[in-house]
Motif scaffolding. Structure first.
Motif, PDB file in Angstrom:
ATOM      1  N   ALA A 144       0.825  -1.215   0.000  1.00 43.10           N
ATOM      2  CA  ALA A 144       0.000   0.000   0.000  1.00 43.10           C
ATOM      3  C   ALA A 144       0.858   1.264   0.000  1.00 43.10           C
ATOM      4  N   LEU A 145       1.978   1.240   0.725  1.00 45.43           N
ATOM      5  CA  LEU A 145       2.867   2.410   0.745  1.00 45.43           C
ATOM      6  C   LEU A 145       3.471   2.645  -0.639  1.00 45.43           C
ATOM      7  N   VAL A 146       3.923   1.598  -1.291  1.00 44.90           N
ATOM      8  CA  VAL A 146       4.482   1.740  -2.642  1.00 44.90           C
ATOM      9  C   VAL A 146       3.426   2.293  -3.591  1.00 44.90           C
ATOM     10  N   GLU A 147       2.212   1.804  -3.481  1.00 40.91           N
ATOM     11  CA  GLU A 147       1.115   2.305  -4.329  1.00 40.91           C
ATOM     12  C   GLU A 147       0.909   3.805  -4.094  1.00 40.91           C
ATOM     13  N   LYS A 148       0.918   4.228  -2.835  1.00 39.75           N
ATOM     14  CA  LYS A 148       0.728   5.645  -2.508  1.00 39.75           C
ATOM     15  C   LYS A 148       1.901   6.479  -3.036  1.00 39.75           C
ATOM     16  N   VAL A 149       3.111   6.008  -2.834  1.00 37.20           N
ATOM     17  CA  VAL A 149       4.299   6.738  -3.282  1.00 37.20           C
ATOM     18  C   VAL A 149       4.297   6.881  -4.801  1.00 37.20           C
ATOM     19  N   ASN A 150       3.863   5.871  -5.502  1.00 30.97           N
ATOM     20  CA  ASN A 150       3.809   5.934  -6.963  1.00 30.97           C
ATOM     21  C   ASN A 150       2.841   7.002  -7.464  1.00 30.97           C
ATOM     22  N   ARG A 151       1.903   7.418  -6.611  1.00 30.34           N
ATOM     23  CA  ARG A 151       0.946   8.464  -7.006  1.00 30.34           C
ATOM     24  C   ARG A 151       1.453   9.882  -6.721  1.00 30.34           C
ATOM     25  N   ILE A 152       2.582  10.015  -6.034  1.00 28.67           N
ATOM     26  CA  ILE A 152       3.125  11.351  -5.745  1.00 28.67           C
ATOM     27  C   ILE A 152       3.593  11.976  -7.050  1.00 28.67           C
ATOM     28  N   LYS A 153       3.091  13.171  -7.353  1.00 25.74           N
ATOM     29  CA  LYS A 153       3.489  13.865  -8.576  1.00 25.74           C
ATOM     30  C   LYS A 153       4.782  14.630  -8.306  1.00 25.74           C
ATOM     31  N   VAL A 154       5.842  14.184  -8.952  1.00 23.86           N
ATOM     32  CA  VAL A 154       7.166  14.792  -8.808  1.00 23.86           C
ATOM     33  C   VAL A 154       7.376  15.758  -9.964  1.00 23.86           C
ATOM     34  N   GLY A 155       7.975  16.907  -9.696  1.00 19.68           N
ATOM     35  CA  GLY A 155       8.236  17.855 -10.781  1.00 19.68           C
ATOM     36  C   GLY A 155       8.700  19.207 -10.287  1.00 19.68           C
ATOM     37  N   ASN A 156       8.408  20.195 -11.090  1.00 27.66           N
ATOM     38  CA  ASN A 156       8.771  21.573 -10.792  1.00 27.66           C
ATOM     39  C   ASN A 156       7.853  22.101  -9.692  1.00 27.66           C
ATOM     40  N   ILE A 160       1.502  23.940  -9.881  1.00 30.54           N
ATOM     41  CA  ILE A 160       0.522  23.790  -8.815  1.00 30.54           C
ATOM     42  C   ILE A 160       0.162  22.324  -8.574  1.00 30.54           C
ATOM     43  N   GLU A 161       0.316  21.474  -9.570  1.00 32.54           N
ATOM     44  CA  GLU A 161      -0.003  20.051  -9.438  1.00 32.54           C
ATOM     45  C   GLU A 161       1.134  19.262  -8.790  1.00 32.54           C
ATOM     46  N   CYS A 162       2.309  19.840  -8.722  1.00 31.38           N
ATOM     47  CA  CYS A 162       3.482  19.156  -8.176  1.00 31.38           C
ATOM     48  C   CYS A 162       3.317  18.908  -6.679  1.00 31.38           C
ATOM     49  N   GLN A 163       3.639  17.704  -6.245  1.00 32.54           N
ATOM     50  CA  GLN A 163       3.574  17.361  -4.826  1.00 32.54           C
ATOM     51  C   GLN A 163       4.958  17.225  -4.205  1.00 32.54           C
ATOM     52  N   MET A 164       5.975  17.015  -5.036  1.00 35.51           N
ATOM     53  CA  MET A 164       7.340  16.879  -4.521  1.00 35.51           C
ATOM     54  C   MET A 164       8.316  17.375  -5.567  1.00 35.51           C
ATOM     55  N   GLY A 165       9.150  18.319  -5.151  1.00 34.26           N
ATOM     56  CA  GLY A 165      10.162  18.864  -6.045  1.00 34.26           C
ATOM     57  C   GLY A 165      11.504  18.190  -5.833  1.00 34.26           C
ATOM     58  N   PRO A 166      12.545  18.765  -6.407  1.00 35.26           N
ATOM     59  CA  PRO A 166      13.875  18.174  -6.298  1.00 35.26           C
ATOM     60  C   PRO A 166      14.502  18.433  -4.926  1.00 35.26           C
ATOM     61  N   VAL A 167      15.563  17.708  -4.635  1.00 36.91           N
ATOM     62  CA  VAL A 167      16.343  18.032  -3.443  1.00 36.91           C
ATOM     63  C   VAL A 167      17.115  19.317  -3.723  1.00 36.91           C
ATOM     64  N   ILE A 168      17.692  19.901  -2.693  1.00 38.40           N
ATOM     65  CA  ILE A 168      18.190  21.269  -2.755  1.00 38.40           C
ATOM     66  C   ILE A 168      19.442  21.461  -3.619  1.00 38.40           C
ATOM     67  N   SER A 169      20.239  20.411  -3.803  1.00 41.57           N
ATOM     68  CA  SER A 169      21.486  20.607  -4.542  1.00 41.57           C
ATOM     69  C   SER A 169      21.957  19.303  -5.175  1.00 41.57           C
TER      70      SER A 169
END
Length: 193
Positions: A144-156, A160-169
Motif C-alpha cells: 500500500a505504501l508503494v502504491e501511494k508513493v507511486n501516485r506522488i506527482k514529482v516535478g517543478n 501547482i499540481e506538483c507534490q514533490m520537487g527536487p532536493v536542494i542541490s
C-alpha cells in the motif's frame, strides 16, 4: 518555530539562513518589516556558514545560538560559542524512525509514513528516514505504501499540481544516490522510484 518565541520574549535576532536557501528567510524579514516590526530587531545575514557563521558564534554580543544543522556544524558552533560562554541549542541532523505496530490503523500509518518521509522532498530534520513495520503487516503495509508513493506527482515546485520537487542541490542528490547504492549492496530492494 524559533523566531516568534525569541521575538515575543524581547530578543533581537541575527538570522543566518542556509546558504542554499536564503530567499524565503529574506522574504520573511521583509514581511515582518512591512507588518511593523522595528528595524534591527530581525536581521538576516546570508552567506557561507563556515565564514559568517563562525564570526557570528564568536561575537561577544551574541548570548544565545539556536542551530539547525548537521553534527559537524554543531561541533564547530559549540566550540566557537564556548569562547563567549554563549548558550547553544542544537537540532542536529537526526532522522527519526517510525514504528508501525501490527494493531495500527494501516491507512493512517501509510499516510503518516508517506508524509513524514516525503515532505519537503525528505529534507527535514524530523523526516522519517526509517520505517520499522511489524512482520504481521509488513507485506500489506509495503504494498500500500508503494502504491501511494507511486501516485506522488514529482516535478517543478512552481507547478501547482506538483507534490514533490527536487532536493536542494547536486551534492544532496549525490549523497542520497550513494546511500541507496550502499543499501542495495547490503541487500536492500528498491521497490519504486
Amino acid at each position: 518555530k524559533k523566531i516568534a518565541p525569541a521575538l515575543a520574549t524581547g530578543n533581537s535576532i541575527v538570522l543566518k539562513p542556509s546558504e542554499l536557501a536564503p530567499v524565503s528567510v529574506i522574504e520573511l524579514a521583509k514581511l515582518c518589516s512591512e507588518a511593523g516590526l522595528p528595524k534591527h530587531i530581525l536581521n538576516v545575514l546570508p552567506g557561507c556558514g563556515p565564514t559568517i557563521g563562525q564570526e557570528l558564534c564568536r561575537h561577544p554580543l551574541i548570548r544565545k545560538i539556536d542551530l539547525t544543522g548537521g553534527t559537524p556544524t554543531g561541533r564547530a558552533v559549540g566550540a566557537a560559542a564556548g569562547a563567549n560562554l554563549a548558550g547553544v541549542v542544537s537540532e542536529l541532523g537526526g532522522k527519526a524512525p517510525m514504528i508501525i505496530f501490527d494493531d495500527a490503523d494501516i491507512e493512517q500509518a501509510i499516510n503518516g509514513a508517506a508524509f513524514a518521509t516525503f515532505v519537503a522532498s525528505g529534507q527535514t530534520c524530523i523526516m522519517g528516514a526509517r520505517v520499522l513495520v511489524h512482520a504481521n503487516i509488513y507485506d500489506k503495509f509495503m504494498n500500500a505504501l508503494v502504491e501511494k508513493v507511486n501516485r506522488i506527482k514529482v516535478g517543478n515546485p512552481l507547478d501547482i499540481e506538483c507534490q514533490m520537487g527536487p532536493v536542494i542541490s547536486g551534492n544532496s542528490r549525490d549523497r542520497i544516490k550513494q546511500m541507496v547504492d550502499d543499501a542495495i549492496k547490503q541487500g536492500a530492494a528498491v521497490l519504486t522510484g
